[in-house]
Scaffold this motif. Structure first.
Motif, mmCIF file in Angstrom:
data_model
loop_
_atom_site.group_PDB
_atom_site.id
_atom_site.type_symbol
_atom_site.label_atom_id
_atom_site.label_comp_id
_atom_site.label_asym_id
_atom_site.label_seq_id
_atom_site.Cartn_x
_atom_site.Cartn_y
_atom_site.Cartn_z
ATOM 1 N N SER A 48 12.813 -7.076 6.478
ATOM 2 C CA SER A 48 12.217 -7.853 5.473
ATOM 3 C C SER A 48 11.206 -7.191 4.471
ATOM 4 O O SER A 48 11.098 -7.509 3.043
ATOM 5 C CB SER A 48 11.186 -9.078 6.114
ATOM 6 N N THR A 52 11.897 -6.599 0.516
ATOM 7 C CA THR A 52 10.758 -6.836 -0.477
ATOM 8 C C THR A 52 10.430 -5.823 -1.415
ATOM 9 O O THR A 52 10.771 -6.163 -2.802
ATOM 10 C CB THR A 52 9.613 -7.392 0.239
ATOM 11 N N HIS A 53 10.436 -4.682 -1.023
ATOM 12 C CA HIS A 53 10.210 -3.438 -1.941
ATOM 13 C C HIS A 53 11.543 -3.439 -2.568
ATOM 14 O O HIS A 53 11.214 -2.936 -3.911
ATOM 15 C CB HIS A 53 9.863 -2.318 -0.973
#
Length: 69
Positions: A48, A52-53
């Motif tokens: 996750s 996200t990055h």
């Protein structure tokens, strides 16, 4: 933080996710099946973080030269 920095962090997080997934698989097949779920959960968390990055990197202009966090 610029695009390249986010991509680098995504790569590092994905490496951690892959490592933990391997540990979960080994635990599930070996003598520690009770450890498989915690390893898998930690791996999912790192996945996750990597995603996200990656999403932040995709939304960051390629010409952004910001170096501060």
């Amino acid at each position: 933080m610029n695009r390249a920095q986010h991509l680098k962090l995504a790569d590092a997080a994905l490496t951690n996710a892959e490592k933990l997934a391997g540990w979960a698989e080994n635990a599930a097949r070996g003598d520690g099946p009770h450890k498989a779920a915690p390893y898998a959960a930690a791996g999912a968390l790192w996945d996750s973080i990597a995603r996200t990055h990656l999403l932040i990197a995709e939304a960051t202009p390629t010409d952004d030269t910001t170096t501060e966090a």
